[in-house]
Write a protein that holds these residues in place. Structure first.
Motif, PDB file in Angstrom:
ATOM      1  N   LEU A   1       7.184  -1.639 -11.138  1.00  0.00           N
ATOM      2  CA  LEU A   1       6.023  -2.039 -10.347  1.00  0.00           C
ATOM      3  C   LEU A   1       5.848  -1.005  -9.244  1.00  0.00           C
ATOM      4  O   LEU A   1       6.689  -0.895  -8.343  1.00  0.00           O
ATOM      5  N   PHE A   2       4.783  -0.224  -9.325  1.00  0.00           N
ATOM      6  CA  PHE A   2       4.517   0.809  -8.327  1.00  0.00           C
ATOM      7  C   PHE A   2       3.684   0.193  -7.210  1.00  0.00           C
ATOM      8  O   PHE A   2       2.697  -0.499  -7.461  1.00  0.00           O
ATOM      9  N   LEU A   3       4.083   0.474  -5.981  1.00  0.00           N
ATOM     10  CA  LEU A   3       3.599  -0.277  -4.835  1.00  0.00           C
ATOM     11  C   LEU A   3       2.617   0.512  -3.969  1.00  0.00           C
ATOM     12  O   LEU A   3       2.609   1.743  -3.977  1.00  0.00           O
ATOM     13  N   ASP A   4       1.835  -0.236  -3.209  1.00  0.00           N
ATOM     14  CA  ASP A   4       0.746   0.353  -2.438  1.00  0.00           C
ATOM     15  C   ASP A   4       1.200   1.339  -1.366  1.00  0.00           C
ATOM     16  O   ASP A   4       0.450   2.241  -0.996  1.00  0.00           O
ATOM     17  N   TYR A   5       2.414   1.166  -0.849  1.00  0.00           N
ATOM     18  CA  TYR A   5       2.868   2.024   0.241  1.00  0.00           C
ATOM     19  C   TYR A   5       3.923   3.036  -0.209  1.00  0.00           C
ATOM     20  O   TYR A   5       4.685   3.553   0.602  1.00  0.00           O
TER      21      TYR A   5
ATOM     22  N   ASP B   1      -5.200  -6.327   4.063  1.00  0.00           N
ATOM     23  CA  ASP B   1      -6.489  -5.661   4.219  1.00  0.00           C
ATOM     24  C   ASP B   1      -7.224  -5.698   2.880  1.00  0.00           C
ATOM     25  O   ASP B   1      -6.736  -5.172   1.884  1.00  0.00           O
ATOM     26  N   LEU B   2      -8.384  -6.328   2.851  1.00  0.00           N
ATOM     27  CA  LEU B   2      -9.184  -6.405   1.627  1.00  0.00           C
ATOM     28  C   LEU B   2     -10.252  -5.316   1.562  1.00  0.00           C
ATOM     29  O   LEU B   2     -11.094  -5.329   0.665  1.00  0.00           O
ATOM     30  N   SER B   3     -10.215  -4.365   2.479  1.00  0.00           N
ATOM     31  CA  SER B   3     -11.271  -3.360   2.552  1.00  0.00           C
ATOM     32  C   SER B   3     -11.242  -2.398   1.367  1.00  0.00           C
ATOM     33  O   SER B   3     -10.207  -2.197   0.719  1.00  0.00           O
ATOM     34  N   GLN B   4     -12.387  -1.786   1.114  1.00  0.00           N
ATOM     35  CA  GLN B   4     -12.492  -0.798   0.047  1.00  0.00           C
ATOM     36  C   GLN B   4     -11.631   0.421   0.344  1.00  0.00           C
ATOM     37  O   GLN B   4     -11.013   0.984  -0.553  1.00  0.00           O
ATOM     38  N   SER B   5     -11.569   0.838   1.600  1.00  0.00           N
ATOM     39  CA  SER B   5     -10.778   2.026   1.941  1.00  0.00           C
ATOM     40  C   SER B   5      -9.298   1.788   1.662  1.00  0.00           C
ATOM     41  O   SER B   5      -8.594   2.703   1.217  1.00  0.00           O
ATOM     42  N   HIS B   6      -8.824   0.564   1.901  1.00  0.00           N
ATOM     43  CA  HIS B   6      -7.427   0.259   1.572  1.00  0.00           C
ATOM     44  C   HIS B   6      -7.194   0.344   0.067  1.00  0.00           C
ATOM     45  O   HIS B   6      -6.172   0.880  -0.382  1.00  0.00           O
ATOM     46  N   LEU B   7      -8.118  -0.177  -0.720  1.00  0.00           N
ATOM     47  CA  LEU B   7      -7.974  -0.130  -2.170  1.00  0.00           C
ATOM     48  C   LEU B   7      -7.904   1.305  -2.672  1.00  0.00           C
ATOM     49  O   LEU B   7      -7.092   1.637  -3.539  1.00  0.00           O
ATOM     50  N   VAL B   8      -8.744   2.182  -2.109  1.00  0.00           N
ATOM     51  CA  VAL B   8      -8.757   3.588  -2.528  1.00  0.00           C
ATOM     52  C   VAL B   8      -7.446   4.262  -2.162  1.00  0.00           C
ATOM     53  O   VAL B   8      -6.839   4.969  -2.977  1.00  0.00           O
ATOM     54  N   ARG B   9      -6.982   4.038  -0.926  1.00  0.00           N
ATOM     55  CA  ARG B   9      -5.726   4.663  -0.486  1.00  0.00           C
ATOM     56  C   ARG B   9      -4.551   4.191  -1.330  1.00  0.00           C
ATOM     57  O   ARG B   9      -3.710   4.980  -1.754  1.00  0.00           O
ATOM     58  N   SER B  10      -4.478   2.888  -1.539  1.00  0.00           N
ATOM     59  CA  SER B  10      -3.324   2.328  -2.242  1.00  0.00           C
ATOM     60  C   SER B  10      -3.296   2.749  -3.704  1.00  0.00           C
ATOM     61  O   SER B  10      -2.223   3.007  -4.264  1.00  0.00           O
ATOM     62  N   GLU B  11      -4.456   2.831  -4.332  1.00  0.00           N
ATOM     63  CA  GLU B  11      -4.493   3.270  -5.726  1.00  0.00           C
ATOM     64  C   GLU B  11      -4.001   4.715  -5.838  1.00  0.00           C
ATOM     65  O   GLU B  11      -3.250   5.054  -6.755  1.00  0.00           O
TER      66      GLU B  11
ATOM     67  N   LYS C   1      -1.948   6.228  -3.767  1.00  0.00           N
ATOM     68  CA  LYS C   1      -0.507   6.237  -3.472  1.00  0.00           C
ATOM     69  C   LYS C   1       0.295   5.764  -4.686  1.00  0.00           C
ATOM     70  O   LYS C   1       1.346   6.320  -4.999  1.00  0.00           O
ATOM     71  N   ARG C   2      -0.190   4.738  -5.382  1.00  0.00           N
ATOM     72  CA  ARG C   2       0.535   4.254  -6.558  1.00  0.00           C
ATOM     73  C   ARG C   2       0.603   5.329  -7.645  1.00  0.00           C
ATOM     74  O   ARG C   2       1.620   5.482  -8.314  1.00  0.00           O
ATOM     75  N   ARG C   3      -0.484   6.059  -7.827  1.00  0.00           N
ATOM     76  CA  ARG C   3      -0.480   7.141  -8.821  1.00  0.00           C
ATOM     77  C   ARG C   3       0.526   8.231  -8.433  1.00  0.00           C
ATOM     78  O   ARG C   3       1.263   8.732  -9.290  1.00  0.00           O
ATOM     79  N   GLU C   4       0.563   8.577  -7.165  1.00  0.00           N
ATOM     80  CA  GLU C   4       1.517   9.591  -6.705  1.00  0.00           C
ATOM     81  C   GLU C   4       2.954   9.105  -6.894  1.00  0.00           C
ATOM     82  O   GLU C   4       3.828   9.871  -7.310  1.00  0.00           O
ATOM     83  N   THR C   5       3.169   7.832  -6.586  1.00  0.00           N
ATOM     84  CA  THR C   5       4.508   7.263  -6.724  1.00  0.00           C
ATOM     85  C   THR C   5       4.951   7.264  -8.179  1.00  0.00           C
ATOM     86  O   THR C   5       6.098   7.621  -8.495  1.00  0.00           O
ATOM     87  N   GLN C   6       4.071   6.847  -9.065  1.00  0.00           N
ATOM     88  CA  GLN C   6       4.409   6.821 -10.490  1.00  0.00           C
ATOM     89  C   GLN C   6       4.752   8.214 -11.001  1.00  0.00           C
ATOM     90  O   GLN C   6       5.720   8.395 -11.741  1.00  0.00           O
ATOM     91  N   LYS C   7       3.975   9.190 -10.584  1.00  0.00           N
ATOM     92  CA  LYS C   7       4.224  10.564 -11.011  1.00  0.00           C
ATOM     93  C   LYS C   7       5.578  11.044 -10.511  1.00  0.00           C
ATOM     94  O   LYS C   7       6.363  11.647 -11.259  1.00  0.00           O
TER      95      LYS C   7
END
Length: 494
Positions: free
Chosen positions: A86-90, A361-371, A373-379
């Motif tokens: 499970l790759f996480l937002d932070y 945070d339900l904001s769009q900017s949080h969703l973009v940042r977290s997505e 970060k998860r891609r970077e973490t997975q890589k």
């Protein structure tokens, strides 16, 4: 009317007389029975081999196959295990994880009657009694056969212990599969969205449910409920959020910050590494810091008007001289709440999940940042053969820095964009005017961001102080207004 139980629990803190100094002091020294009690608990813990269950296995290869259950055994739950990372937002990762859950009622053939109940910060999956655990649950009177709120003859109810918790789900007290030792403060930071993605695996992979009838939650659970609709709008029909918010407010963050600071100041916290090991089997948990943090938290959970009616400014004994230990009834109440909680919940879970609430945070900017970060973490995880590595943590691009909003209008527009998936759902939002932790205007904000009076699918209920004086904890106690609103909303169109 004063509780007999409270008075009995408080009597041990009544003044026990005065200790006279050995010198020629003008006044005698006081006794401190409240401190004596804490010292007694510390000495008792020193004599114990372990302070959580299932942690006495000597071999680490065996230990990692058993997540500990902190404090009292919370029996009766089942465990879902996911072996996929499970790759996480932070930026963190859990190579595998477990979710503890309980169910009531029966799933129909179409799998269309399932309701997911989300918990607050410190609750287990035990929302209601069962044959496997006959102890009353934390929402006992809201659930049952032919119950007007959550009817187990009609609905299949699922309640989980949140990821990061300590009652069967993977959290800081769990063992890191990399070395078989407790994660402690090596546990990654979580977002509410991370918790929801873990729950969705349970719902879709274990139960095979394509679409929940409803997602229901209060406080942190209210955040989760909204998040479920945001993350998986096609997989849930109705959303209920009680005493939640769209994004944490500075006042709530400040209250939880103080709790964490008090807990971490306990020297036994040891930067999170207080779990027993083979080398140090008699480690003492930070029970004093945990007790004080819980007392502060309790102040935010209830309301001043309620305490005025229950306790006033009454002391245990007006005839005895005042002491620095608890001698007002309200002091004894807080002291009892803190002591009761201090060894029943993992301090690290408390720290992590309270921070998760701050980060909500339900904001769009949080969703973009977290997505991103998860891609970077997975890589990083896949290229480093199962380890995230330090580089991801220490090198942050300019693009990953949080964009500062320059106006209230901009911030609200950002939130509205992030909450867009919820606008087509049937949503019930409930607020409580006596709630000081998550004020009613935060629930009104959710309603407005979803279209307010112009969106017939969204309903808003606000409890006046005359309806409830219980503050934030109203969702645990109010069957008529909170429970009634939920029951009616779930029955509509069913």
């Amino acid at each position: 009317m004063k509780s007999t139980t409270l008075l009995l629990a408080a009597k041990r803190y009544a003044p026990q007389g005065i200790v006279r100094s050995s010198g020629s002091s003008t006044n005698p020294a006081m006794r401190f029975p409240c401190l004596d009690k804490l010292e007694e608990i510390t000495e008792h813990l020193k004599s114990q081999k372990s302070f959580y269950n299932e942690s006495d296995v000597a071999d680490n290869t065996q230990r990692q196959n058993k997540d500990p259950i902190y404090g009292k055994v919370k029996s009766g739950f089942q465990v879902f295990e996911s072996d996929r990372p499970l790759f996480l937002d932070y930026g963190g990762v859990l190579p595998s994880f477990r979710i503890a859950y309980e169910t009531w009622g029966k799933l129909n053939k179409e799998k269309s009657n399932a309701i997911l109940i989300h918990t607050g910060l410190s609750a287990s999956s035990h929302a209601h009694s069962s044959d496997a655990n006959k102890q009353p649950g934390w929402w006992e009177d809201f659930i049952g056969h032919n119950n007007s709120i959550l009817d187990t003859s009609k609905w299949f109810l699922i309640c989980t212990n949140v990821l990061g918790g300590c009652y069967g789900s993977t959290g800081p007290a769990s063992f890191d599969p990399a070395d078989g030792m407790p994660y402690a403060s090596r546990f990654p930071m979580l977002s509410v969205q991370d918790i929801i993605r873990a729950q969705h695996r349970l719902i879709s992979e274990h139960f095979g449910i394509d679409k929940l009838y409803a997602s229901v939650g209060c406080s942190l659970g209210g955040m989760q409920s909204l998040c479920y609709g945001q993350q998986f709008p096609d997989n849930v029909h109705k959303i209920v959020s009680v005493s939640g918010c769209a994004r944490s407010h500075p006042s709530s963050i400040a209250m939880r910050h103080v709790q964490r600071q008090v807990l971490m100041a306990d020297p036994n916290w040891n930067r999170g590494f207080y779990y027993p090991t083979q080398e140090q089997p008699h480690r003492i948990p930070p029970h004093i810091g945990m007790k004080l943090a819980r007392e502060i938290a309790t102040v935010t959970y209830r309301s001043g008007p309620e305490w005025e009616s229950r306790f006033g400014t009454e002391r245990l004994d007006d005839e005895c001289p005042p002491v620095l230990c608890p001698d007002f009834l309200i002091e004894t109440y807080l002291d009892h709440q803190g002591e009761k909680f201090s060894l029943e919940y993992d301090a690290n879970s408390f720290l992590y999940l309270s921070k998760t609430m701050d980060l909500f945070d339900l904001s769009q900017s949080h969703l973009v940042r977290s997505e991103r970060k998860r891609r970077e973490t997975q890589k990083a995880y896949e290229s480093n053969e199962g380890h995230v590595g330090r580089s991801l943590d220490s090198h942050r691009s300019h693009a990953m820095k949080r964009r500062r909003t320059t106006s209230t209008e901009e911030a609200r527009a950002d939130l509205a964009r992030g909450m867009a998936p919820l606008r087509d759902k049937e949503v019930l939002v409930v607020g409580v005017k006596s709630d000081g932790l998550m004020p009613h205007w935060q629930q009104r904000e959710i309603y407005d961001l979803l279209g307010g009076d112009n969106n017939r699918k969204v309903k808003f209920t606000e409890l006046a102080e005359s309806d409830s004086l219980y503050g934030h904890d109203t969702f645990l106690l109010d069957l008529e207004h909170v429970g009634g609103s939920i029951g009616r909303f779930l029955r509509e169109g069913a």
